[in-house]
Structures are given as structure tokens and as C-alpha cells.
Design an enzyme around this catalytic site. Structure first.
Site, PDB file in Angstrom:
ATOM      1  N   GLU A   1       0.830  -1.204   0.000  1.00 33.78           N
ATOM      2  CA  GLU A   1       0.000   0.000   0.000  1.00 33.78           C
ATOM      3  C   GLU A   1       0.868   1.259   0.000  1.00 33.78           C
ATOM      4  OE1 GLU A   1      -3.244   0.208  -0.427  1.00 33.78           O
ATOM      5  OE2 GLU A   1      -3.330  -1.967  -0.599  1.00 33.78           O
TER       6      GLU A   1
ATOM      7  N   TRP B   1       2.069   1.617  -3.554  1.00 37.29           N
ATOM      8  CA  TRP B   1       1.009   2.114  -4.448  1.00 37.29           C
ATOM      9  C   TRP B   1       0.842   3.623  -4.287  1.00 37.29           C
ATOM     10  CZ3 TRP B   1      -0.694   0.315  -8.700  1.00 37.29           C
ATOM     11  CH2 TRP B   1      -0.811  -1.068  -8.909  1.00 37.29           C
TER      12      TRP B   1
ATOM     13  N   TRP C   1     -20.123   8.471 -21.561  1.00 42.83           N
ATOM     14  CA  TRP C   1     -20.697   8.643 -20.235  1.00 42.83           C
ATOM     15  C   TRP C   1     -22.105   9.223 -20.316  1.00 42.83           C
ATOM     16  CZ3 TRP C   1     -17.895   6.149 -16.900  1.00 42.83           C
ATOM     17  CH2 TRP C   1     -16.501   6.106 -17.016  1.00 42.83           C
TER      18      TRP C   1
ATOM     19  N   ASN D   1     -11.271   0.166   2.141  1.00 48.03           N
ATOM     20  CA  ASN D   1     -10.849   0.128   0.745  1.00 48.03           C
ATOM     21  C   ASN D   1     -11.743  -0.771  -0.116  1.00 48.03           C
ATOM     22  OD1 ASN D   1      -8.883   0.813  -1.361  1.00 48.03           O
ATOM     23  ND2 ASN D   1      -8.385  -1.362  -1.302  1.00 48.03           N
TER      24      ASN D   1
ATOM     25  N   TRP E   1     -16.029   9.054 -13.912  1.00 45.71           N
ATOM     26  CA  TRP E   1     -15.238   8.823 -12.704  1.00 45.71           C
ATOM     27  C   TRP E   1     -14.833  10.126 -12.028  1.00 45.71           C
ATOM     28  CZ3 TRP E   1     -10.393  10.968 -12.914  1.00 45.71           C
ATOM     29  CH2 TRP E   1      -9.849  11.207 -14.187  1.00 45.71           C
TER      30      TRP E   1
ATOM     31  N   TRP F   1      -9.321   6.207  -8.706  1.00 49.28           N
ATOM     32  CA  TRP F   1     -10.544   6.283  -9.516  1.00 49.28           C
ATOM     33  C   TRP F   1     -10.279   5.849 -10.950  1.00 49.28           C
ATOM     34  CZ3 TRP F   1     -15.622   6.690  -8.712  1.00 49.28           C
ATOM     35  CH2 TRP F   1     -16.035   6.985  -7.406  1.00 49.28           C
TER      36      TRP F   1
END
Length: 245
Positions: free
Chosen positions: A42, A45, A73, A108, A126, A149
Site C-alpha cells: 500500500e 502504491w 458517459w 478500501n 469517474w 478512480w
């Protein structure tokens, strides 16, 4: 760990987190191997997200993968508002969004479920979800928020394929099998039996009545049918040009 809210402000550093975990791993008798590896990943990331934002400063506004610029969209302010308020009719989604609004925190796994629902069930861009999380999360971080996202939307670096669409009912049953999380944050469903707490629309009328649930009155019908929404999302992906997803 709840450390993520302290990292953006420099109260703790990624290096501190890394070395604390490594030190714990090195202690005799320590059994943190699985959790330690997850924690270290994590941290990595997070640093990768910062790398992306540094080299692609448009990350919070535009898809990393340019082919997604043509994605069809929808403009759905009603659906967006229902998602933000935790009134989608899908209990695990609603529980997560209500927890977020009340506390600024969301696990998460539930972040992924709620994000997937907005993007793939409702076909809402998004960026709308990114903005809402930025406003509501106590650990809001520009790089991590944008990269995460885009990961869910399938348009980021090393993203999840767009065609992986979470089934919110199955996700709820897998990660909240006894419905405790849903019942905490969606009190309208407190008396629903476990078998229907993640899909109240399938409950027979006597069970709904005994639980005090009146769909469309004190708890909404699902905004969309999962199967139809999944088909619509895949059709939208197929119609898009310029991507190899």
C-alpha cells in the site's frame, strides 16, 4: 491502519511507515508476514500514484489512457445524488456512502464497490466520484484519489479492466455475510434477515412487512437492475474507439 489521513499532511512519512513495518517483521516471534506485505504494498502504491501525478499532472481531470476520452458517459444528476446520499437501493453501496458522509472514512473494499457502481452501473464519469471523495474523505489525497478512480474506471496506469464489473449483491454477501455493516449504516434494514439484507427487493412481502421495510417508501428500489446495467456498461465499452481494453 488509519495512517492514510496523516500522510498527506506530513505527520508521518512513507519512509517511517515502511521502516516501522520492516522493523516489526524483524522482531523475533513476529507473525506479521501477510499483513506486513500488504502494508508495504500500500505504501508503494501511494508512491506510484505520486509518480504518476508528477509526470502526468492532468491525471485528476483526464484519463491516463487517451482512448477513454471517447467513452460514452451519461449525464445523470439524479443518479449521482442518490449515490452521494446512499440511496441507490443496493445496501452495501448505500452503507459505504453513508459511512463516508458521517465519518469521512470508508474501507478500501467498499471504496472499490461504490466506485464501480457509480462508473459501471450508472455510467457516470469517474471524475464526479473523484470530486466527491476529495470533498468527503479525511484521507483525501490528490494523487491517490485520481489514480485509484482511474484504476477502477479502467483508464489509468495498470488499471483494472473495465469489463470487470462488481456485483454489489455478491460483494455484500462475501464481505458482509451477516449484514452487520449494512445494518449499522442503513438502519432501515436492521430487521431484515441475513438472506435478504443485501437484496431486499427479493424478499417476500411478509418478510418485508415484518422487517418494517416498504420499498419505495422508507428504502428505495434499486436504481438499476444489475444485469441490465452490466450489459449497458459492456456495450458502452464496445462502442468506444481507440482503446485495446
Amino acid at each position: 491502519s488509519r495512517l492514510s489521513a496523516h500522510l498527506p499532511f506530513g505527520e508521518v512519512s512513507p519512509a517511517q511507515c515502511w521502516h516501522a513495518v520492516r522493523a516489526a517483521q524483524g522482531r523475533r516471534g513476529c507473525r506479521l508476514d501477510g499483513a506486513a506485505e500488504k502494508s508495504l504494498k500500500e505504501v508503494l502504491w501511494r508512491e506510484f500514484s505520486y509518480h504518476l501525478l508528477h509526470h502526468w499532472p492532468h491525471l485528476p481531470e483526464r484519463p491516463f489512457r487517451s482512448g477513454f476520452a471517447d467513452f460514452p458517459w451519461t449525464d445523470d444528476p439524479v443518479g449521482l445524488a442518490a449515490w452521494q446520499r446512499g440511496m441507490t437501493g443496493y445496501p452495501i453501496v448505500d452503507a459505504g456512502m453513508r459511512e463516508l458522509w458521517a465519518t469521512g472514512i470508508m474501507h478500501n473494499r467498499v471504496r472499490m464497490i461504490t466506485a464501480s457502481f457509480l462508473i459501471k452501473h450508472l455510467l457516470i464519469p469517474w471524475q464526479e466520484g473523484e470530486r466527491w471523495f476529495w470533498d468527503t474523505l479525511v484521507d483525501a489525497d490528490l494523487a491517490s484519489n485520481a489514480a485509484s478512480w482511474q484504476w477502477v474506471a479502467g483508464c489509468g496506469a495498470d488499471a483494472a479492466p473495465y469489463f470487470r464489473i462488481f456485483n454489489p449483491v455478491l460483494q455484500g454477501e462475501k464481505f458482509d455475510s451477516n449484514g452487520a455493516y449494512v445494518r449499522k449504516w442503513v438502519p432501515e434494514l436492521q430487521r431484515m434477515p441475513d438472506a435478504f439484507v443485501h437484496k431486499p427487493w427479493e424478499a417476500p412481502a411478509p418478510i418485508l412487512k415484518a422487517a418494517g421495510v416498504e420499498l419505495g417508501v422508507n428504502y428505495p428500489h434499486p436504481l438499476v437492475d444489475h444485469g441490465k446495467a452490466r450489459d449497458r456498461a459492456l456495450a458502452a465499452l464496445k462502442s468506444m474507439k481507440g482503446t485495446d481494453t
